[in-house]
Each structure stands twice: as C-alpha cells, then as structure tokens.
Write a protein that holds these residues in place. Structure first.
Motif, short mmCIF file in Angstrom:
data_model
loop_
_atom_site.label_atom_id
_atom_site.label_comp_id
_atom_site.label_asym_id
_atom_site.label_seq_id
_atom_site.Cartn_x
_atom_site.Cartn_y
_atom_site.Cartn_z
N GLY A 1 -8.12 1.29 -27.44
CA GLY A 1 -6.84 0.83 -28.56
C GLY A 1 -7.39 -0.31 -29.39
N VAL A 2 -8.72 -0.75 -29.20
CA VAL A 2 -9.18 -2.05 -29.71
C VAL A 2 -9.95 -1.50 -31.15
CG1 VAL A 2 -10.81 -3.70 -29.90
CG2 VAL A 2 -9.90 -2.92 -27.77
N GLY A 3 -10.31 -0.02 -31.22
CA GLY A 3 -10.63 0.29 -32.48
C GLY A 3 -12.00 0.70 -32.48
N ALA A 4 -12.42 1.39 -33.57
CA ALA A 4 -13.94 2.11 -33.48
C ALA A 4 -14.89 0.97 -33.78
CB ALA A 4 -14.16 3.33 -34.40
N ALA A 5 -14.25 0.17 -34.72
CA ALA A 5 -15.31 -1.07 -35.17
C ALA A 5 -15.66 -1.85 -33.85
CB ALA A 5 -14.53 -2.21 -36.26
N VAL B 1 -10.39 2.44 -20.18
CA VAL B 1 -9.32 2.88 -19.36
C VAL B 1 -8.78 1.62 -18.98
CG1 VAL B 1 -8.64 3.80 -17.27
CG2 VAL B 1 -10.11 5.00 -18.67
N VAL B 2 -9.53 0.32 -18.58
CA VAL B 2 -8.88 -0.88 -18.27
C VAL B 2 -8.25 -1.46 -19.29
CG1 VAL B 2 -9.56 -2.92 -17.00
CG2 VAL B 2 -10.22 -0.94 -16.10
N LEU B 3 -8.91 -1.52 -20.27
CA LEU B 3 -8.46 -2.39 -21.33
C LEU B 3 -7.27 -1.75 -22.12
CD1 LEU B 3 -9.55 -4.94 -22.96
CD2 LEU B 3 -10.87 -3.45 -24.57
N ALA B 4 -7.12 -0.37 -22.19
CA ALA B 4 -5.80 0.20 -22.93
C ALA B 4 -4.65 -0.52 -22.65
CB ALA B 4 -6.09 1.66 -22.81
N PRO B 5 -4.28 -0.56 -21.40
CA PRO B 5 -2.99 -1.26 -21.02
C PRO B 5 -2.83 -2.55 -21.12
CG PRO B 5 -4.24 -0.47 -18.86
CD PRO B 5 -4.82 -0.14 -20.22
N ILE C 1 -11.35 -6.96 -15.12
CA ILE C 1 -12.17 -6.67 -16.16
C ILE C 1 -13.55 -7.03 -15.45
CG2 ILE C 1 -13.31 -7.40 -18.16
CD1 ILE C 1 -10.66 -7.14 -19.70
N ALA C 2 -13.67 -8.35 -14.93
CA ALA C 2 -14.59 -8.76 -14.23
C ALA C 2 -15.21 -8.12 -13.08
CB ALA C 2 -14.86 -10.10 -13.81
N ALA C 3 -14.29 -7.55 -12.24
CA ALA C 3 -14.67 -6.80 -10.96
C ALA C 3 -15.16 -5.44 -11.48
CB ALA C 3 -13.51 -6.53 -10.40
N LEU C 4 -14.57 -4.58 -12.37
CA LEU C 4 -15.09 -3.43 -12.93
C LEU C 4 -16.46 -3.45 -13.75
CD1 LEU C 4 -14.65 -0.44 -13.47
CD2 LEU C 4 -13.57 -1.03 -15.60
N ALA C 5 -16.62 -4.61 -14.46
CA ALA C 5 -17.89 -4.81 -15.08
C ALA C 5 -19.10 -5.12 -14.18
CB ALA C 5 -17.85 -6.00 -16.07
#
Length: 572
Positions: free
Chosen positions: A55-59, A91-95, A268-272
């Motif tokens: 959802g952030v974009g291709a760029a 997947v985490v960032l989209a919501p 995000i930190a846990a997943l990273a």
C-alpha cells in the motif's frame, strides 16, 4: 552479572563493519559482481510488487531495495544476506497504512528500526533459536497464503477493497469480476488481467527448466509489459515513478504520534528480527562449506537499514530468504554482492523509471502468486503434518491465525501452543519408579520403599509425582521412604516445593524420609525452598544408595524391636 560481563555487553566493536568483511582479490570481486547483478535483476520485480502490495507504492519498494539493501549489506552480520522489502513485511504494513495513513509509514519504519538496533545492542540475536520449526513453517505458510490472496483483485482486474480480511477481500473481488462479465469494458479488463497473470506464472515456471541462469520473473514481466503495450490492453499500470532518489527527511515526531504507532513499530521490529535472523541462518547453512553469521550484528544492521529506509521514504526492510538464496547460488563470496544488487536497482531508478512505470499490476500479481507458492513446499508441509500430532497442531494453528488474525499474534500463540505441548511431553517423561533395595534382601525390606524420580520435577509434573509416592507409601504400611533424586534432570521452584511438601506429609504420617543423590546444581534450590529442612535429621541426606539402604534397614529393625530409633550416623 559480573562487572566484566556488563562491560563486555557495552563493547560494540564486534557489531561494527571491519576490513575483513571484504575480499578484494580480482577473482572474488568478479564473483561478487556477477552474483550482485543476478540478484538485482531478480529483486527488481519483487521490490516493485511488494511496494504495491504493502500500500506504500512501487517507488517505496525501489527505495527500500536500494537504501536498506545497501545499509544492511555493510552493517549486517551475514556475508550473503540480501535485504529489502519482503512479502511478510508488506502484509504487516498494509493494515498500518490503512489505519494510520501513508504519512505514518516513515515514522513507524524508523521506530521499528530503532527497536531492532536496540535488540542487537542488548545481544538478543540468539532468541530466534527458541522459535520451534512448526511455528516458523506455519508462519511462512500463512504469509504465503496472505500474499497470494492479496493479488487476487489485481489478477481479476478489480480494485482491492480497503481494509477487511484478506480472504474476504479476495472472494469479493472474484464475485465482482464474475458479475462484471455483462459489461464489455470490464469483461476485457478481467480477461486481460487473467491472461497476463497466466502468462507470467507460466513463464516463471517454464523458463528455469530451460536454463537456471534465466531471470524468469524479470523476463516474464518484460514480455507481459511489451505485449500489453503493443495490444493497448485496458488494464492498470504501476504509473509514474520518480527518476531520482528522494532527499532524506526526518519524519515528524510527537509524543502522540509515537504513542499511536508504538505497538505497530513493535510488530514491525519483531517481524524484521525474526525474518532476518532466519534468513541469515538459512544462508549460512547453504553456503559452500558452511558459514558463520553474527546474529547481534545482523540485528544492528537490519535496524539501521530500516531507519535509513524510513528517512528516504521507504518501508521497513528485512533479510529476504528468496533473494539471499539466489545470492548464494550465484556464487557470492562477500557482502559486496548485496551492495552491487542495490546499485543495480539504483541504476534502474535513474535510467529506466519510464518503462518500469508501464508494467501492468497484473504482471506483478502473477510474480507474487508464483513466489507465494515457492515460499513453502508441499514436501515441507507433509513433513510437519506427519511428524507428531502436537507439532502438526502447532503448525496448523500458527498458519490459520496468521491468515485470520495477525502475524505477530500468530507467532506468539504458536509459541504458546508449542510450549504447552513441550511441557506436556516433559511432564509425561517425568516419572516415579519403585525399585528394590540394593544388596541381599533383609527381613523387613517390605517396610522400606525406594522411589527413583526420573526426568523433571517441575510445575507440570510435581502434583502427580507427589500423589504417587504418598499413596504407595501409605497403602503399603511403609516405615521408611528413600527418595532417589540423582536421576532428576531438572528441578524448578514448584518441583522443589512439592518435594518439601512430600517430605512434610510423610513425616507427619510417621514415615521417615531419606534423600539420596541431590545433584550439586539442585542443592541450593532445595535448601532455599526447604526440602532439606523438612528432613527429620540432617543425617538423612545421603550420597550413596548403599548407605541410605543400610540406614533404612537399621531404622526398620529397631522399630520391630520396639525401641526408639536413634539418630544414626548416616553419612552425608
């Protein structure tokens, strides 16, 4: 912790880049350049696809691949790790984008990166080894399912609904596409989208069989784009992309913004951390002759990569298992190959954003659909499901919760389920065995009960063990109980307290308790909890079984003679 240990933790020299990270011999440099070029070609369509999917974009996907890929390569703890945008992070960032808006991405990316850096400084890199294999595979399967479902709207030429469950959104897109068949314009869009997805998927599966060196995903995307452009197909494209890197900007920071995004940053930190360390571990096992990675340095490097990505307008980054595997198989020798991979994508930004902007979204959907199927193989799924019932249940629960609820919750619940089954197995392995007394049988031996405690004396087994010993001792009119503890592998505070309660209960019933074989590592705990204090006399603690048996027989003999039993000189 000693002062020396504390100072050692504060010493960060082993977490910094060093000269030994690179091998500047021409042959090695050549191998790294070729591997980096190969990975860059493979990573380009994935960076675009994951940027769009998040959802952030291709760029943002391109920026992340360049900035985070470069920083992680220099500061990370693996020679072969390739970092950038990944499916799990998308997947985490989209919501988060849906709930807090695009403006929140920079701040949550920086916050998440700082938390990962902190984890590295605190030397938490080995924590990932405590995540069981079924949890990892269940999490991966769930991520793969979500990635596939996220591509369904683009694959059928529909706009994805904002928010909502991924599965529900995919079903709704398919329903809308079916209903839209009455409209010629929408019918063309749907048919073209499906055709592009089918073309890309077919080429990605067939081309590697022709030659392993063919960058199948890139070739498939190029062919699909040329075909769509030539035919003037009415399907959505990526759109305009910037032809330079953006200027780094510090995101707006306020206490309210940090408070709103803190839980998202922790996720995000846990997943990273988890994904990067797992990827680095896989890379080390794939490397010829094996390799060593530094988990704490890897966390610091990945954290700095996300911080830098956030400053440049990118998204959180992690180590990418698929790209890292390509890097190793392409003959990479040092981290220079990952640097080259970032430079290849940087060249695309400055030289080819026009053609890249014409790529159909359906082509990227096809790339991610095939990628999702390759994330976990059918053989792995069969292996987990056929292992044990508890591991299969852990795998299924983790996968279902990943798809239905939340990624981090899935890992947490998966760990809880795995821990529950592990404790259950440990409790079953903990047992009490009635043994005969050593040596020649004596008259009155039937009044002495020797119990050997095996396995672990912990909260999951202590009540059962206590009941078995007490019931047997009372039922058989025992005068002396010998507890043989030398076979106990583990004792926790609950288990030690249960032993103290057992001694107290037996002594109150007039049964003398002798303890044999307390291991040195358990002695302090048992003394602290009171096991030894509950013995009738300090000489009732023995180191050899023969001494304990002799003392017990003497006690029974004196009881049979009707005399008081003196405190004998049992040997400690």
């Amino acid at each position: 912790m000693t002062v020396r240990d504390a100072l050692a933790r504060l010493d960060v020299r082993d977490l910094l880049p060093r000269r030994g990270d690179y091998d500047l011999r021409p042959r090695t440099i050549g191998a790294d350049l070729l591997a980096g070029l190969t990975v860059g070609v493979v990573a380009l369509p994935l960076a675009l696809a994951f940027g769009v999917s998040s959802g952030v974009g291709a760029a943002a996907g391109l920026v992340t691949a360049v900035i985070a890929g470069m920083v992680a390569a220099v500061f990370g703890g693996s020679r072969f790790q390739v970092s950038g945008p990944t499916g799990a992070m998308a997947v985490v960032l989209a919501p988060i984008v849906i709930e807090h808006g695009l403006a929140s991405v920079a701040l949550v990316t920086v916050l998440g990166g700082l938390l990962v850096v902190m984890a590295g400084l605190l030397r938490l890199g080995r924590v990932v080894t405590f995540i069981p294999w079924p949890v990892v595979e269940g999490f991966t399967l769930g991520i793969a399912a979500i990635i596939f479902l996220q591509q369904v709207p683009a694959a059928v030429g529909q706009d994805a609904a904002v928010g909502g469950n991924t599965l529900v959104t995919a079903v709704r897109a398919i329903t809308d596409a079916a209903l839209a068949l009455d409209s010629l314009a929408l019918d063309a869009t749907t048919l073209w989208s499906l055709a592009v997805v089918a073309l890309v998927a077919t080429m990605m599966m067939v081309l590697p069989r022709l030659h392993n060196a063919i960058p199948a995903s890139l070739v498939a995307v190029v062919v699909a784009t040329v075909l769509v452009e030539a035919m003037g197909a009415p399907i959505a494209r990526i759109g305009t992309l910037p032809d330079t890197l953006p200027v780094p900007v510090l995101p707006g920071i306020s206490s309210s913004a940090v408070g709103d995004l803190l839980s998202a940053a922790v996720a995000i930190a846990a997943l990273a951390a988890i994904e990067s360390l797992l990827s680095a571990r896989v890379a080390a096992s794939m490397a010829p002759g094996g390799s060593v990675y530094e988990p704490d340095r890897e966390l610091v490097g990945q954290g700095l990569a996300s911080v830098a990505s956030g400053l440049f307008g990118g998204m959180p980054a992690t180590g990418a298992i698929a790209r890292t595997a390509v890097n190793v198989r392409s003959g990479a020798r040092t981290r220079l190959s990952a640097v080259v991979h970032a430079l290849v994508i940087l060249a695309v930004i400055y030289l080819a954003t026009g053609p890249v902007g014409r790529i159909p979204l359906a082509a990227l959907a096809g790339v991610l659909m095939v990628t999702s199927f390759r994330m976990i193989g059918a053989g792995t799924i069969r292996s987990v499901l056929r292992s044990t019932r508890s591991d299969a249940a852990t795998f299924v629960v983790t996968a279902v919760i990943t798809v239905g609820l939340d990624l981090i919750e899935a890992v947490q619940i998966g760990l809880v389920v795995a821990a529950f089954f592990a404790l259950q197995r440990l409790a079953r392995a903990s047992s009490v065995h009635r043994e005969p007394l050593p040596g020649v049988a004596h008259e009155g031996d039937e009044h002495v009960a020797l119990f050997r405690l095996d396995g672990a004396m912990f909260f999951g087994a202590s009540d059962r063990i206590l009941s078995e010993v007490t019931d047997a001792s009372v039922r058989e009119n025992v005068l002396v109980v010998i507890l043989r503890l030398s076979h106990l592998g583990m004792v926790d505070a609950t288990g030690a307290k249960a032993l103290a309660d057992l001694v107290t209960a037996l002594e109150q019933r007039g049964i003398t308790v002798l303890v044999k074989g307390v291991q040195p590592r358990h002695h302090k705990l048992m003394a602290t909890v009171g096991v030894l204090d509950e013995l009738r006399h300090e000489n009732h603690l023995f180191t050899t079984l023969n001494d304990a048996a002799a003392h017990a027989r003497s006690h029974v003999l004196r009881a049979a003679q009707g005399t008081d039993v003196p405190q004998l000189d049992g040997r400690r």
